[in-house]
Structure formats: C-alpha cells, structure tokens
Write a protein that holds these residues in place. Structure first.
Motif, PDB file in Angstrom:
ATOM      1  N   GLN A 168       0.576  -1.336  -0.085  1.00 18.63           N
ATOM      2  CA  GLN A 168       0.116   0.055  -0.012  1.00 18.63           C
ATOM      3  C   GLN A 168       0.867   1.454   0.221  1.00 18.63           C
ATOM      4  OE1 GLN A 168      -3.669   0.481   2.420  1.00 18.63           O
ATOM      5  NE2 GLN A 168      -2.771   2.382   3.098  1.00 18.63           N
ATOM      6  N   GLU A 169       1.968   1.273   0.718  1.00 20.80           N
ATOM      7  CA  GLU A 169       2.896   2.220   0.970  1.00 20.80           C
ATOM      8  C   GLU A 169       3.505   2.805  -0.436  1.00 20.80           C
ATOM      9  OE1 GLU A 169       4.127   2.150   5.761  1.00 20.80           O
ATOM     10  OE2 GLU A 169       5.004   1.032   3.980  1.00 20.80           O
TER      11      GLU A 169
ATOM     12  N   LEU B 261       0.973   3.989  -3.028  1.00 21.76           N
ATOM     13  CA  LEU B 261       0.740   5.452  -2.871  1.00 21.76           C
ATOM     14  C   LEU B 261       1.663   6.315  -2.959  1.00 21.76           C
ATOM     15  CD1 LEU B 261      -1.113   5.112   0.891  1.00 21.76           C
ATOM     16  CD2 LEU B 261      -1.924   6.101  -1.248  1.00 21.76           C
TER      17      LEU B 261
ATOM     18  N   MET C  13      -6.096   6.111  -7.307  1.00 26.30           N
ATOM     19  CA  MET C  13      -6.665   5.428  -5.823  1.00 26.30           C
ATOM     20  C   MET C  13      -7.579   6.247  -4.929  1.00 26.30           C
ATOM     21  SD  MET C  13      -2.640   4.102  -4.878  1.00 26.30           S
ATOM     22  CE  MET C  13      -3.173   2.964  -3.421  1.00 26.30           C
TER      23      MET C  13
ATOM     24  N   THR D 226      -9.120  -4.790   2.490  1.00 25.51           N
ATOM     25  CA  THR D 226      -7.865  -3.703   2.170  1.00 25.51           C
ATOM     26  C   THR D 226      -7.280  -3.615   3.689  1.00 25.51           C
ATOM     27  OG1 THR D 226      -9.907  -2.652   1.100  1.00 25.51           O
ATOM     28  CG2 THR D 226      -7.757  -1.355   1.529  1.00 25.51           C
TER      29      THR D 226
ATOM     30  N   ALA E  63      -2.934  -6.301   4.986  1.00 27.81           N
ATOM     31  CA  ALA E  63      -1.856  -5.872   3.932  1.00 27.81           C
ATOM     32  C   ALA E  63      -1.242  -7.065   3.168  1.00 27.81           C
ATOM     33  CB  ALA E  63      -0.851  -5.216   4.686  1.00 27.81           C
TER      34      ALA E  63
ATOM     35  N   VAL F 144      -4.354  -6.148  -4.735  1.00 31.35           N
ATOM     36  CA  VAL F 144      -4.833  -4.862  -4.397  1.00 31.35           C
ATOM     37  C   VAL F 144      -6.127  -5.029  -4.381  1.00 31.35           C
ATOM     38  CG1 VAL F 144      -3.287  -3.253  -4.949  1.00 31.35           C
ATOM     39  CG2 VAL F 144      -4.885  -4.040  -6.796  1.00 31.35           C
TER      40      VAL F 144
ATOM     41  N   TYR G  43      -7.453   2.177  -0.564  1.00 31.51           N
ATOM     42  CA  TYR G  43      -6.533   1.941   0.360  1.00 31.51           C
ATOM     43  C   TYR G  43      -7.087   2.777   1.788  1.00 31.51           C
ATOM     44  CZ  TYR G  43      -5.844   7.271  -0.196  1.00 31.51           C
ATOM     45  OH  TYR G  43      -5.643   8.479  -0.299  1.00 31.51           O
TER      46      TYR G  43
ATOM     47  N   ASP H 253      -6.358   4.983   4.998  1.00 28.56           N
ATOM     48  CA  ASP H 253      -5.402   5.872   5.503  1.00 28.56           C
ATOM     49  C   ASP H 253      -5.041   5.633   6.897  1.00 28.56           C
ATOM     50  OD1 ASP H 253      -7.146   7.211   6.765  1.00 28.56           O
ATOM     51  OD2 ASP H 253      -7.520   8.738   5.365  1.00 28.56           O
TER      52      ASP H 253
END
Ligand SMILES: [Zn+2]
Length: 251
Positions: free
Chosen positions: A4-5, A8, A190, A220, A223, A228, A239, A241
């Motif tokens: 995810q990071e 992003l 995203m 989601t 991880a 995805v 995603y 936050d």
C-alpha cells in the motif's frame, strides 16, 4: 515498505508527473490552436491571391479587347472617308455602331472587373493584417511552450524517472491494474476508504462515494503484498489511511 505504501508513493509521483505534463500539454494545445488558426488564414490568403490573379488577368484581357475594338473603329472612320456610295457608307456606319455598342458593354464589364479586383485586394490586405497578428500569437504561444519546458522540463524528467522506479517496486500484476485504472480515471487511480458509520459497518469509496461491502474493507485492511482491492463500482484501487486504520484497529 508495504504494498500500500509503495502504491501510494507511485500514486503521488504519478499525479505530480501528470500535473506537470498537463501544464506542458495545455501550453502545447494552446500553440496548436493558434497554429491551426494561422494555417486557416494562410489558406484564405492563398485563395484570395489566386482569385486576385484571375481577376487581374480577366480585367486586362477585357481592356485589351476594348483597345482592339477602338483600333477597329478608328480603322472604319478612315474607311468612311473613302466610301463611294451611300449604301456602302450606311453599311460601314452600321458596323461601326455595332462595334461601339460592343465596346461600351466591354468597358462596363472591364470596370466591374476592376472593382472586383479592388475589393479582392482590400480583402487580401485585411487577411494579411490578420496573418501578421496571428503570427505574433503563434510566436507568443511558442515561447510559452518553450518557457514551460525550460521551467519544468528537468523536473518532469526527474519525476518521470522516480515514477518508473516506484513502478518497478510494485508486482507486475498490480502495476497493470494501477496503469489501467490510471488511464481510466485520468490519474485519479487510488481512493481512500471513507467510514460512513462504524456502528452500521458502512464504508464508502472516496472516489465515487458508493458503498463498499465490508468484506472489501476488511480485505483492504489485511496488508497483502501481492494483491490490491478495488472499488466494485469505479474500480479505483482502495486504501485505508493511517487515521482510519488506527481508529478501526483501536475500536
Ligand atoms: Zn469507487
């Protein structure tokens, strides 16, 4: 770095690249619009030039015809002085009068043609002025593009390199999904999961604001490093936050 990071990071770089590319594209588009206008004006100018040439040729050929007739009439005047009978005189006179009538109508035609040529020349002058103005606009738009390239070219190059690097960090399948979604949504690839009501376990997509089934929200949260989760409605990659992650985690 989690998937995810990484995504992003890729998303953020992709948006930066798109933003800069967008500035360059709009400058380039403005230039294209001005260039198209210029080439339309060039076409009008060329069309007028060829009409003008035709008109001038026609006018001078009419003038030439008038001159020829004048010479023939002059010749007849001389002929008249040497005629020997009334009958002969009448015949020559008749012919001379016919020629005069012809000459008058040719002169009228020639005059009209000259007026036409004059109005074409005025039109041409106007077009030439517009061409000159438009050329200035094109030059302005060209320097705008150049200025934009000078300002952001280097930055764009660097960000594009960073973006490809970030892309390489993501598994191929995910990369395909990312690029497909980016293409589909013009870079709005995203979307965060938005909590509508924790009590009712209601979550929405931050891209299209439609409800996301809670299983997808859970998926989601987990991880995964290879997969995805996408919004079932708009297909944006979802995603969660940090704030929501922490708050769900702490419930
Ligand atoms: Zn959505």
């Amino acid at each position: 770095m989690s998937l995810q990071e990484k995504l992003l990071r890729l998303f953020s770089l992709d948006q930066k690249v798109r933003g800069i590319q967008g500035r360059l594209d709009s400058a380039t588009n403005r230039l294209k619009v001005q260039q198209t206008k210029l080439s339309q004006l060039h076409q009008q100018r060329d069309e007028l030039l060829s009409q003008l040439k035709l008109g001038q040729a026609k006018a001078s050929s009419l003038e030439k015809e008038v001159e020829d007739i004048e010479q023939r009439i002059e010749h007849m005047r001389q002929q008249m002085q040497s005629v020997k009978s009334n009958k002969e005189y009448s015949a020559v006179l008749l012919e001379a009068n016919t020629l005069k009538a012809n000459k008058d109508s040719l002169e009228t035609e020639a005059l009209e043609q000259l007026n036409h040529v004059e109005s074409l020349a005025q039109d041409l002058n106007q077009i030439l002025e517009r061409v000159a103005q438009q050329e200035k606009l094109v030059t302005g738009a060209q320097s705008e593009v150049q200025q934009c390239r000078d300002e952001v070219g280097k930055q764009l190059e660097e960000l594009t390199a960073q973006r490809s690097e970030a892309e390489q960090d993501v598994p191929e399948e995910v990369r395909l999904t990312f690029n497909r979604t980016a293409y589909m949504h013009d870079g709005a690839t995203m979307a965060p999961v938005i909590e509508a009501s924790r009590r009712h376990l209601e979550y929405n997509c931050g891209g299209c604001y439609m409800t996301i089934p809670v299983e997808r929200v859970n998926a989601t949260m987990v991880a995964s490093e290879t997969q995805v989760v996408c919004c079932p409605n708009c297909s944006r990659i979802l995603y969660i936050d940090q704030e929501l992650k922490t708050s769900i985690g702490c419930k």
